[in-house]
Design a protein around this motif. Structure first.
Motif, mmCIF file in Angstrom:
data_model
loop_
_atom_site.group_PDB
_atom_site.id
_atom_site.type_symbol
_atom_site.label_atom_id
_atom_site.label_comp_id
_atom_site.label_asym_id
_atom_site.label_seq_id
_atom_site.Cartn_x
_atom_site.Cartn_y
_atom_site.Cartn_z
ATOM 1 N N ALA A 78 2.953 2.824 28.401
ATOM 2 C CA ALA A 78 3.938 2.399 29.395
ATOM 3 C C ALA A 78 3.754 0.927 29.760
ATOM 4 C CB ALA A 78 3.830 3.277 30.644
ATOM 5 N N ILE A 79 2.516 0.507 29.934
ATOM 6 C CA ILE A 79 2.251 -0.898 30.269
ATOM 7 C C ILE A 79 2.687 -1.812 29.132
ATOM 8 C CG2 ILE A 79 0.417 -2.580 30.702
ATOM 9 C CD1 ILE A 79 -1.106 -0.324 32.148
ATOM 10 N N ALA A 80 2.349 -1.431 27.897
ATOM 11 C CA ALA A 80 2.726 -2.248 26.742
ATOM 12 C C ALA A 80 4.241 -2.397 26.650
ATOM 13 C CB ALA A 80 2.179 -1.624 25.463
ATOM 14 N N SER A 81 4.974 -1.331 26.926
ATOM 15 C CA SER A 81 6.442 -1.395 26.831
ATOM 16 C C SER A 81 7.026 -2.369 27.846
ATOM 17 C CB SER A 81 7.047 0.000 27.015
ATOM 18 O OG SER A 81 6.886 0.463 28.347
ATOM 19 N N GLY A 82 6.422 -2.436 29.047
ATOM 20 C CA GLY A 82 6.916 -3.361 30.053
ATOM 21 C C GLY A 82 6.641 -4.808 29.707
ATOM 22 N N MET A 127 11.428 0.754 31.684
ATOM 23 C CA MET A 127 10.865 1.304 30.448
ATOM 24 C C MET A 127 9.545 2.033 30.703
ATOM 25 S SD MET A 127 11.024 2.081 27.296
ATOM 26 C CE MET A 127 12.610 1.342 26.967
ATOM 27 N N PRO A 128 8.588 1.459 31.440
ATOM 28 C CA PRO A 128 7.395 2.246 31.764
ATOM 29 C C PRO A 128 7.721 3.530 32.529
ATOM 30 C CG PRO A 128 6.993 -0.077 32.192
ATOM 31 C CD PRO A 128 8.467 0.056 31.897
ATOM 32 N N ALA A 129 8.691 3.444 33.449
ATOM 33 C CA ALA A 129 9.046 4.632 34.231
ATOM 34 C C ALA A 129 9.584 5.750 33.347
ATOM 35 C CB ALA A 129 10.075 4.255 35.296
ATOM 36 N N MET A 130 10.216 5.379 32.237
ATOM 37 C CA MET A 130 10.778 6.385 31.338
ATOM 38 C C MET A 130 9.710 7.338 30.817
ATOM 39 S SD MET A 130 12.249 5.954 27.509
ATOM 40 C CE MET A 130 10.537 6.022 26.937
ATOM 41 N N TYR A 141 12.103 1.482 19.807
ATOM 42 C CA TYR A 141 11.176 2.271 18.987
ATOM 43 C C TYR A 141 10.121 2.970 19.845
ATOM 44 C CZ TYR A 141 13.486 -0.049 15.166
ATOM 45 O OH TYR A 141 14.442 -0.501 14.294
ATOM 46 N N PHE A 142 9.860 2.478 21.062
ATOM 47 C CA PHE A 142 9.114 3.262 22.039
ATOM 48 C C PHE A 142 9.930 4.482 22.447
ATOM 49 C CE2 PHE A 142 6.850 -0.772 23.333
ATOM 50 C CZ PHE A 142 5.556 -0.312 23.137
ATOM 51 N N LYS A 143 11.207 4.241 22.658
ATOM 52 C CA LYS A 143 12.086 5.227 23.273
ATOM 53 C C LYS A 143 12.487 6.337 22.311
ATOM 54 C CE LYS A 143 16.332 4.157 23.606
ATOM 55 N NZ LYS A 143 17.547 3.368 23.875
ATOM 56 N N SER A 144 12.696 5.987 21.052
ATOM 57 C CA SER A 144 13.187 6.980 20.097
ATOM 58 C C SER A 144 12.077 7.448 19.166
ATOM 59 C CB SER A 144 14.364 6.407 19.299
ATOM 60 O OG SER A 144 13.996 5.194 18.658
ATOM 61 N N THR A 145 11.617 6.583 18.278
ATOM 62 C CA THR A 145 10.667 7.001 17.248
ATOM 63 C C THR A 145 9.367 7.539 17.850
ATOM 64 O OG1 THR A 145 11.592 5.313 15.787
ATOM 65 C CG2 THR A 145 9.489 6.275 15.158
#
Length: 469
Positions: A406-410, A323-326, A260-264
């Motif tokens: 980004a930090i939260a996703s990692g 994920m953060p790098a994305m 949901y980070f990546k898409s939405t």
């Protein structure tokens, strides 16, 4: 769980394949319905279900809050259908959830918008989203179990992966439909184009119903019904005896919700803040979903072949970096860099998702497995899944920077890794051997007694041993 029927090996494999394929098709339809809501929330719901003069950032945030309402409802679906699935069987619940999801999704496509009925528009939207959440909350556990419980011995994680494939496939179908509609002029898309993906659901549900009505009940559930060993209140037993497994199971799952980070969220951020066109960024998501579809089964295969602790580390640790790098790759606004970044970030959580259904199914005894599995999954969905785009949008609105997001996703990966390793200490490390819960089931079957508590629930470390003779 040891199989107790007299099915030949060929018949066992035939039934397992049929159950796996049926689970895949059914979950594809259910997840298509669930994911089109997320895409519409990112692209259009803030514009059509809230006042036209509202700040766009706030409208998007409120749109994501309506998305979250479905996740809030998912534990209720897990409890209701977990109870029914443990009492009357997995197949019946899967038919009911599919009907509920199809009706709710189709009705969203017919809803009047804010300009027509005012505040009743977002209220009706939330109510239908709640029905979606209840349906998918009951769907996931049943689909996993109808596949894994029909599998030959030692193959449960592999066959559970059939059901897991429905998620990227449904997401891919949803994204492709919106990608096709991105060719419409913006006014037409906002006026009526966004409704088409929701109305398509009516046709898909008919297909799913035909398949599910032909599905056979799982062997484990048949045994429980034949021996009259179902539990009157599965939820009460889960909370009394298996609460630790539920909490650890919920903690296992945050990393799968980075999607949901990546898409939405990323779709909304990229199209509204970075200047990507809707079609351009949807095409990036489509590429990443194809990568997910291809790589996801590898996680189940890896987990079935080597020590599950090593497999989990190999799958989850890279996500802490990728994920953060994305986000920084997307921020470059260079198409190929953004696409590569998103694809690389997809592989670890995709592989983990392919294995996690089977890992969690092994953690609970058969007679409360549906309830325990659903409760763990939907508890995480409530706290993490629907809140992910809300959290990300709030961080972005507050800081004006993507760094915090980004930090939260990692951090999601860190929580999942720690909880998965703790869970495996209780259930066992080897997928080809019985888990601690399955050992309890085997002893119950042999002794004809009431199932005894899983040893791990009493706080002792348990290693899965060899199959009983």
């Amino acid at each position: 769980m040891p199989r107790t029927t007299s099915l030949s090996d060929a018949e066992q494999h035939r039934k397992a394949r049929k159950a796996g394929i049926a689970s895949f098709i059914g979950t594809t339809i259910e997840w298509y319905d669930f994911y089109i809501y997320g895409l519409a929330a990112a692209l259009v719901f803030g514009k059509v279900f809230f006042p036209a003069d509202m700040d766009p950032g706030l409208a998007t945030l409120l749109s994501f809050v309506t998305l979250w309402s479905g996740f809030v409802a998912r534990p209720l679906g897990g409890i209701i259908f977990g109870h029914l699935g443990d009492r009357i069987g997995r197949k019946t619940t899967l038919v009911i959830t599919l009907i509920m999801m199809g009706i709710a999704t189709t009705c969203i496509g017919l809803l009047p918008v804010y300009a027509q009925i005012g505040v009743w528009a977002p209220i009706a939207l939330v109510l239908l989203r709640v029905i979606q959440g209840i349906a998918v909350g009951g769907e996931w556990g049943g689909a996993i179990l109808i596949a894994s419980e029909s599998a030959p011995r030692g193959k449960g994680i592999l066959y559970a992966a059939f059901a897991q494939q429905g998620s990227p496939t449904g997401n891919l179908l949803a994204t492709l439909v919106f990608f096709a509609l991105s060719a419409l002029p913006t006014p037409e898309f906002i006026l009526w184009g966004w409704r088409i993906p929701f109305l398509i659901s009516a046709v898909l549900v008919i297909v799913g119903m035909v398949i599910r009505l032909k599905l056979e009940e799982s062997e484990d559930m048949k045994r429980l019904l034949q021996q009259n060993k179902t539990v009157k209140l599965p939820l009460a037993e889960v909370l009394r005896k298996h609460w630790l497994i539920v909490l650890l199971g919920a903690g296992v799952l945050p990393v799968i919700h980075v999607t949901y980070f990546k898409s939405t969220f990323a779709l909304s951020w990229a199209t509204k803040a970075l200047g990507y066109s809707q079609g351009t960024f949807l095409s990036i998501i489509v590429i990443a979903l194809v990568v997910q579809f291809i790589t996801q089964p590898l996680g189940a295969l890896l987990t079935s072949r080597i020590d599950m602790r090593k497999a989990v580390c190999l799958m989850v640790l890279p996500e802490f970096i990728l994920m953060p790098a994305m986000f920084f790759a997307v921020e470059t606004k260079v198409y190929w860099i953004a696409a590569v970044g998103m694809c690389l970030a997809t592989v670890p959580h995709a592989m983990f998702y392919g294995a996690v259904g089977g890992i969690l199914a092994r953690a609970f005894p058969a007679r409360v497995r549906y309830t325990g599995l659903s409760l763990a999954y939907q508890l995480c969905s409530l706290l993490v899944g629907g809140g992910t785009p809300v959290l990300a949008q709030w961080i972005l609105n507050s800081s004006g920077s993507i760094v915090g997001v980004a930090i939260a996703s990692g951090l999601y990966a860190v929580v999942s890794l720690a909880c998965t390793l703790a869970l495996l200490r209780i259930t066992g490390f080897n997928a080809s051997e019985l888990s601690s819960a399955e050992h309890a089931d085997a002893r119950d079957l042999a002794a004809g007694a009431e199932p005894e508590p899983v040893a791990g629930e009493r706080g002792r470390r348990v290693h899965a041993g060899p199959h009983p003779a």
